[in-house]
Every structure is written in C-alpha cells, then in structure tokens.
Design a protein around this motif. Structure first.
Motif, short mmCIF file in Angstrom:
data_model
loop_
_atom_site.label_atom_id
_atom_site.label_comp_id
_atom_site.label_asym_id
_atom_site.label_seq_id
_atom_site.Cartn_x
_atom_site.Cartn_y
_atom_site.Cartn_z
N MET A 39 6.24 7.84 -4.27
CA MET A 39 6.70 6.59 -4.84
C MET A 39 8.20 6.40 -4.66
O MET A 39 8.67 5.36 -4.25
CB MET A 39 6.35 6.51 -6.33
CG MET A 39 4.89 6.52 -6.62
SD MET A 39 4.05 5.07 -6.02
CE MET A 39 4.48 3.87 -7.26
N ILE A 50 -2.13 6.60 -10.99
CA ILE A 50 -2.29 6.82 -9.56
C ILE A 50 -2.98 8.15 -9.36
O ILE A 50 -2.50 9.19 -9.82
CB ILE A 50 -0.92 6.80 -8.85
CG1 ILE A 50 -0.20 5.50 -9.14
CG2 ILE A 50 -1.10 7.00 -7.35
CD1 ILE A 50 1.23 5.47 -8.70
N TYR A 63 4.12 -0.90 -5.08
CA TYR A 63 2.79 -0.30 -5.14
C TYR A 63 1.74 -1.35 -5.48
O TYR A 63 0.69 -1.42 -4.85
CB TYR A 63 2.80 0.81 -6.19
CG TYR A 63 1.45 1.38 -6.53
CD1 TYR A 63 0.87 2.35 -5.73
CD2 TYR A 63 0.74 0.94 -7.64
CE1 TYR A 63 -0.37 2.87 -6.03
CE2 TYR A 63 -0.50 1.46 -7.96
CZ TYR A 63 -1.06 2.42 -7.15
OH TYR A 63 -2.28 2.93 -7.44
N PRO A 122 2.62 11.01 -8.16
CA PRO A 122 1.42 11.63 -7.61
C PRO A 122 1.79 12.72 -6.58
O PRO A 122 2.84 12.66 -5.96
CB PRO A 122 0.69 10.47 -6.94
CG PRO A 122 1.70 9.41 -6.77
CD PRO A 122 2.68 9.58 -7.86
#
Lengths: 416, 469
Positions: free
Chosen positions: A318, A6, A395, A155
């Motif tokens: 996330m 990511i 995701y 991320p």
C-alpha cells in the motif's frame, strides 16, 4: 468511515539470518529529507555503534552497524526511491563495540536520564517506518500509558509478527524494563484480533507481568497508524504527538531493539524484514544488518523468479515505493521488500462516486483535491497536509485512478 | 537487476466502474422485463394487444440504446477522435442513457420522438465531455426534451386497456387536474388501492411504476455499495416529513405519505437516477443536502405548479446545483459549518414548503358547479345553455346544447378556457358525442386532451339528465 479489510497470505514464522556482508552503506540523507554531515574520514576505523554522521539542527545521528574501515562514498538508492550518497564501511567481522560504552552502571541505579542517553548513543530509532529517534520520544514526563504497536496492518508484511512468535518472552521483558525505568503504570500491546497464534504466544508469558495487557483491534487497514492505535485503544485523540496526552506508542520491533540494548549493550544494527512477492523464490522473514543492500539479501536468501514485467517495491504494497533497481540500502524504516509482476489496469474517468471520501482515515476528500489540483488556495482549505499517504483512496477507486499520487503532488504544491 | 517504476498502490480493490455500470444495466434489464409484462403481456391477455404490443417495451429499449450508441459513435467520428463501438459500449457505457430513457417515458410516445429523445440525451452527454464529465443526467435531459416540447404528441400515460377502466391519467396528473383535491377517493381509489401502487399496476411511465422492484434493486445496490445511498434516503425522508406536516395540519390520513413516495416515479428517480454518481454531489454532507433539495423541489412542483414531471425536473435542478454544492464543500471545508448549513437548509426549506402546499390543497371535493343558465323551448327543439367544470377549473366550459325529439342534435362551445379546445374540433369530438349520446361511457377520450373531452362528456350527460326530468 467505511472499513477496509485487505486479505493477505501468510508466510512461515521462522526468522532467517543474513549478516555475512562485506560492506555496509549508510545514506547521508533519510527518507524525511534530513541531511547528515559525515563525521568520519576515509580510512578511519569505526566500532559497531559509533557515530558516522550527524545532523546538528535536529540533533540526529547515524551509527555504524559493524566495525571496520571507512571507504570511498558510493551512491545507492534509499527507500523513498531517490539516489543518495552513502558512507561505505568494509566489514572486519569482529563486531567490536567501543569500550567506554560497555561500562554500565549498576542495574539498581539505572535512571531515566541514563536510559535516554543510552537510546541516543546506541542510535535507536522507531522501526515502524517513521525512523523517529526513540530518545526524543521517551524524553517526556508524566507518561501514563505505553502502547506497543503490533498491529502491522499492511497486507503481506509479517516481520513484527514473526518477531513476536520467536521472541515474545524477550519483548515482554523489555516492556517491563521500560515501564520500570520510565515509571509508567501500564503497557498495552495492541494487536490484530485475527493473529490468534501470536496472541497465544504472548499469553504464555504475560501472566508474570501484571502491568502489561493485550488489546485486540479489528483487522482493518490502516489500523496500525499511530493515531488510530491510540484512538481505538484508549479513545483519545491528540493534536500532533501522543505524548501531549501522556502516551508513548512504540513499535514492537523498536521494543525488541531497546531490549537488546538494555540486556546486552547492543546498538541498533539489525532488523527483521519481510521478503515477499511472486517474483521471489523463497518468501521469508529475515534478520538483516541495517545498511546492507537489498540485492545482496535477495540473491543470497530468497533468489529471484523469472516473471513478466517485475516491479521492485520497498515497503508494503500500500505505502511502498517502486524502485528502478534493487541496489537499495536497508535503512531502519524498511520493513518489507517485494518483487511482484506489474498489473496495469485500465484507468477510466472519475465517476465521482465518493468512495475515496468514505475510506479516508484522515477524513479528507481526495476526489475534491484531485479536481482542484491546480488551485493552490482550494488545496489549502482541503487540509491536504493531513494526508498520511495510506493509499486507501487509490485502493478503493473503481476507476483505478491513482488518487494518492494527486494528493501527494497537492501536498508538494501547498508546501512549496 | 533493473525494474520499471510505477507510482501506485500495488494491491487494488475489486471495485470497478465497469462492474458498477454493468450491474446497473442488468438491474435495468429486470425493469424492461417488468415493462414487457405490464405494457405488453398483460394487455394482450386482456385482449387489447398483438405481437407488437408484447414486444413494444423491448423494441423501445433497443431503439433508444442503439440510437444512443450510434450518436456517440458519430460524434467522435465527426470530432476526428474515432472510437470503436465496443469501446463506447464497454468504457463509455453509451447505451445506459438510452435504456433509462426508454423506461421513463410514456408507452404512447411515437417512435420518431423516442429516436429524437435518445439522440438529444446522448448528445447532451458527449458534448459535455463524455462519460464522467457530463453535468446533467443524459436520460433526464432527453426525457425532459420530449415531454415538455412535444407533450401534445405523446398520447398520455394510459395503456389501451387502462383507458376503459381508469378514467384519468396518472395519479399525479389526476390530482393536478382535480384542482389539488387530496382525498383517498380522489387519489387512490381510481387505481384500486395503495398495494397497486406498490406492485406497479398503475398508469405511468413504461418501467418505473413498480415500487417493489425498485426497492429490491435498492437493497441490492446498497449492499454492493454501488450507489450513493445518502441521496435517496434523505430525499425520501424529506418527502415523508413534508407529507407528514401536511397530513397533520390538514387532517389527512397517513396514506398520503405513502401516496407521495409511491407515485410519480419518485422511487425510481430517487434510487436509480438521483444516485447516478457522475452528476450528483460528491461529499457525504453534499449528498444529504442534495436529497433535501430534491425532496422540497419535487413536492413544490407537484402541489404548486402544473408541471407534470416533478421528480424529473427536481433531479435535473439538483444536477445543476451539484456544481455549487461541490464548490461550497471545498470552500467551507469545516465539518461543523457544513452540518449547520444542513440543519438550516432543512428547517428553511421543509417548513415553508409544507406550509405553502398546505394552503394550496383542498381536502374536500370541489363543487361540480354544473349550472343550467337558460332553457328555451322553440317548437320541437329545446335549447340549453349550460356551464360546467373543465380542466382549467369550475365554469371554464360553457355549452349550447340543442335537443330535438328527445335527442341531442347539436352541441356548440360558447366559451372555453381550455388549452386544447382546438383538439376537440380537430377530432370532431362534438359530433362523436352526438353520435354516441346513448352510450357516452364507451366513448374514448382524446389522448392529448383527456380532461377536456372527459368533462365535455360529463356536462352533456348532466344536461341530458336535466332534460329527462
């Protein structure tokens, strides 16, 4: 397993500091739902590092991070999005530490037992997100490897990297001290192969520590998960805790707090967090007192930007939770605060493409769990409790279904 | 400050269902272009077509897409759950079954049948709950419906220009008709060589004959991770293995493996239809099981039954079995047990099926079995009673042929085991043979009973030879 990278944008490596706060809040419940009993009364004077609440069953304790007087309890949000009663301590800005704690035996004589005791007394817990008490983790024998988790795979979060950038020498020294005290032969710092700048920082000082090496892992989410760190680095899988196979895994922030404890008798009272998002004027890493309020930090350090339909997220993009208010207490597990604008993409029916099965790091079948959400017997067969809620299934989903929320509720159903 | 709450991950991948479906749609457009070239432009160059022929594939695709779109629209309208055409196009992907259907049927399908097929296809989808909930591949349901129930209305798979150059229909129906004689001369020669199979220059459905185009589509879709690649891979592997076992045990050349993969729309089915995410097994192991099932059923249908659509039927069977496969993957979640099941299924299906097929096929051409039963002279007339090979096998046709003045003057069918004898009479075919007796090669066969008419011609030709001796 499909590998997921990511992309994430970078922010400056400087660590700002914010510690001028009037009050700190200590929630009587943690994110794992352990309940603590208040051990102080209103009006008591507490020192920095003294115990304010305890959980007798699991032998856990909460510590004050400033010195000052206890006030009336207040209700604030904690990182899992629930409201929780908090002990309030008003700051007297003296940062006093209890006297009996300062007396330390000579360095030569410092044994493992002393170390464990100090870890407990200073309230050191894992800062990677688990809040697992470090003294329990280190209270094992026959440890062969100490792995330092600096992967930080989510991320946008960069607090661990910033810590390495600014304090690589101290971190290495801390690792070396732990190796000596615990009588461990080898330490491996596990870090992403894309963070060259930080590897270089470590390489500057690592020459004098022959027992410490660096292992680079791919920039793939969720490679920072303890299990994957151990598996990628040493090729070892374990059942419940890595200590079964003689391995300790500690986050790099935890190592730094242990170093501060060993070096200057500092109890765990600060941590670095990342403040990020398009709703933030100044994206930065900032060192804050544990127990301070997120709203204070953002208003004083970063400031809000006006955006449409903002979301306040505690934790990474996330695994983080969306909270209804910024009235959130910074607990040791909080590593990131985000304010982003909400984008609701259109949810389409599941096309059963099986992508979520392909990416699941625990080898679960999220789509099957979702389809049999009402059949508890089937859910048990599908191993729902192995889910680490990494969010990769949500995701990857092409139909933009929040698969993880189904798995979460499946977990609740099975555990009921 | 107050914020709203969302329970979700706050970053999302670029994957999107719409993207996947549009990509498949764009790929299908290339197949329509190919179909236009093969069924439209090429015949026109050869002098068999007009403007309508050129645009026929495109017209077929448009008609079936529009019928599918409006079927869904009407269904939701009647169910008092009105959805706009735009919504059905973009989020229910209503036209995709129609495009698929128009590619997997014969070019000779009448338009009313195409409309009926598209209607059935789309209806089967919406009745089962619409996009994402349908259990059977809609296009295949429509295709099965029209090819099985209305087979006599579909005039074979040959284009007009192919009728002259190629005596029999598709390679596989040719093989079934010739009583499973597996020789290169019988299976591949009539269509040129295997490279024609590869480039798609053989009779077959409108758009599924070009293996090259399908392989390009597979590489693209696999690279973009848009299809379940395990299904086509294990499907083709299974077919390869079964063919290999047959090759080795019957001493057939390895061309047979390629023949099996490249003919009958297998690649098109494997790569574009069996990978339809909605109707195929979810788990990775389930997909491998699915591929094995597809391979064995396809080979069994091809070499053991008279059914024409091996790939189509096997994919529909897999669609039904998907429910069971998904159920099993939940119940037996243990990975090792599942792996053992795969190995067991592999051994238990591939070896017996290859052995059964090996027993059923021949590697030498059958005797023609043409036989003169009697030859009687009556004045100027010579009356022959002859027996010959028909579609149903050796000796299934018995004819009485009368020669007067060295010409065939009358033909009677004494006995026929053929299914479509009626069509011979309906078309007045026996008189056509008499009228064209000097030029039988140029007499077209009857579409719908190609074989019977072809064998009739052969028998008359042979009797003529006998008479002239």
């Amino acid at each position: 397993m499909e590998k997921i990278h990511i992309t994430s944008s970078k922010i400056k490596d400087d660590i700002l500091k914010y510690d001028k706060i009037d009050k700190i809040y200590i929630p009587l419940k943690d994110k794992n739902n352990n309940i603590y009993k208040k051990a102080v009364k209103k009006g008591d004077y507490v020192y920095k590092g003294s115990i304010v609440a305890i959980n007798k069953e699991k032998d856990l304790s909460l510590h004050s991070t400033i010195s000052g007087y206890i006030e009336d309890n207040d209700v604030k949000y904690i990182s899992n999005g629930k409201e929780c009663e908090c002990i309030v301590i008003s700051n007297d800005y003296k940062e006093k530490i209890e006297k009996n704690k300062i007396i330390r035996k000579k360095k030569d004589n410092y044994t493992k037992e002393d170390f464990i005791k100090d870890l407990k007394n200073n309230g050191i817990v894992g800062l990677g997100g688990s809040s697992f008490p470090t003294y329990i983790k280190y209270n094992t024998d026959n440890i062969k490897y100490l792995l330092i988790n600096a992967v930080e795979c989510e991320p946008f979060i960069s607090c661990d990297k910033a810590l390495i950038y600014n304090n690589s020498e101290e971190i290495l020294e801390g690792i070396d001290r732990i190796l000596e005290i615990m009588n461990i032969d080898k330490a491996i710092i596990v870090i992403k192969n894309t963070s060259t700048k930080y590897i270089n920082m470590l390489n500057k000082y690592i020459g004098t520590y022959p027992n410490i090496s660096i292992y680079t892992t791919d920039d793939i989410y969720p490679n920072g998960w303890e299990r994957l760190v151990v598996k990628n680095t040493l090729g070892i899988t374990y059942d419940k805790y890595p200590s079964e196979k003689g391995i300790i895994v500690s986050n790099v922030s935890t190592i730094y707090s242990i170093y501060e404890m060993l070096k200057s008798n500092k109890p765990l009272c600060e941590r670095v967090i990342t403040i990020y998002g398009n709703g933030i004027k100044k994206k930065c890493n900032v060192k804050v007192k544990i127990g301070s309020l997120a709203s204070d930090i953002i208003n004083n350090i970063s400031e809000y930007k006006q955006i449409k339909d903002p979301l306040f997220i505690v934790g990474g993009p996330m695994m983080g939770n969306s909270l209804p208010s910024d009235d959130v207490v910074i607990t040791p597990d909080v590593n990131c605060l985000m304010v982003i604008s909400n984008i609701d993409s259109k949810v389409l029916p599941c096309i059963k493409c099986g992508k979520c099965i392909g990416v699941c790091p625990s080898n679960l079948s999220p789509v099957l769990i979702m389809n049999s959400i009402n059949k508890t017997n089937d859910l048990k067969k599908l191993d729902v409790n192995k889910c680490i809620e990494c969010g990769l299934c949500s995701y990857i989903c092409p139909s933009k279904i929040e698969v993880r929320e189904f798995v979460r509720s499946a977990k609740e159903k099975v555990n009921k | 400050m107050k914020f709203s709450i969302r329970k979700k991950t706050f970053v999302k991948s670029d994957n999107s269902t719409t993207n996947i479906m549009y990509n498949i749609l764009i790929i299908l457009v290339f197949f329509v272009i190919f179909a236009t070239f093969k069924n439209g432009i090429y015949p026109t160059i050869k002098g068999y077509g007009n403007l309508y022929t050129v645009f026929k594939p495109l017209i077929y695709t448009s008609i079936s897409s529009i019928v599918c779109l409006f079927t869904e629209y009407l269904y939701y309208l009647i169910r008092k759950n009105k959805k706009s055409l735009y919504y059905l196009f973009s989020y229910s992907y209503a036209i995709i079954p129609g495009v698929f259907l128009s590619l997997i049927i014969s070019i000779n399908t009448p338009i009313w049948l195409l409309i009926l097929g598209s209607f059935i296809a789309s209806l089967s989808k919406v009745i089962m709950g619409g996009f994402g909930k349908n259990k059977l591949n809609p296009a295949l349901v429509g295709a099965l419906f029209i090819t099985v129930i209305f087979s006599s209305h579909i005039g074979g798979y040959l284009n007009e220009y192919e009728v002259d150059t190629i005596s029999s229909a598709t390679p596989l129906s040719n093989m079934t008709a010739s009583s499973y004689v597996i020789t290169y001369d019988n299976l591949v020669k009539p269509y040129g060589s295997l490279s024609n199979f590869f480039f798609g220059n053989i009779p077959g459905s409108i758009g599924e004959t070009s293996s090259l185009l399908i392989i390009i589509a597979f590489i693209y879709l696999a690279y973009r991770k848009m299809i379940k690649i395990r299904i086509p891979i294990s499907y083709i592997m299974t077919v390869t293995l079964i063919s290999l076992i047959i090759c080795l045990s019957k001493d057939i050349g390895l061309w047979f493996i390629l023949f099996n993969i490249l003919s009958g729309g297998l690649l098109f089915g494997a790569i574009l239809m069996a990978t339809d995410p909605v109707t195929t097994p979810i788990s990775t192991k389930g997909q491998i099981i699915g591929g094995i099932i597809l391979g064995t059923i396809t080979m069994y249908i091809r070499y053991m039954t008279h059914l024409p659509e091996g790939v189509l039927i096997s994919i529909l069977i897999l669609n039904i079995l998907t429910i069971i496969i998904n159920y099993i993957t939940i119940k037996i979640y243990n990975k090792k047990t599942l792996r053992n099941i795969i190995v067991l299924l592999f051994i238990l299906s591939i070896i017996p099926v290859s052995l059964i097929i090996t027993n059923n096929i021949n590697t030498k051409p059958l005797d023609d079995s043409f036989e003169v039963l009697s030859k009687v002279q009556k004045g100027n007339d010579t009356i022959y009673e002859v027996k010959g090979r028909g579609y149903a096998g050796n000796g299934s046709l018995k004819l009485k042929i009368t020669f007067s003045n060295d010409k065939v003057s009358n033909i009677d069918i004494i006995k026929s085991n053929e299914t479509y004898t009626k069509d011979i009479y309906n078309n007045d075919y026996l008189n056509k043979i008499i009228n064209n007796q000097d030029n039988l090669d140029n007499l077209n066969t009857i579409s719908g009973c190609t074989y019977t008419s072809k064998y009739l011609k052969e028998i008359v030709e042979k009797t003529k030879k006998d008479y002239n001796k």
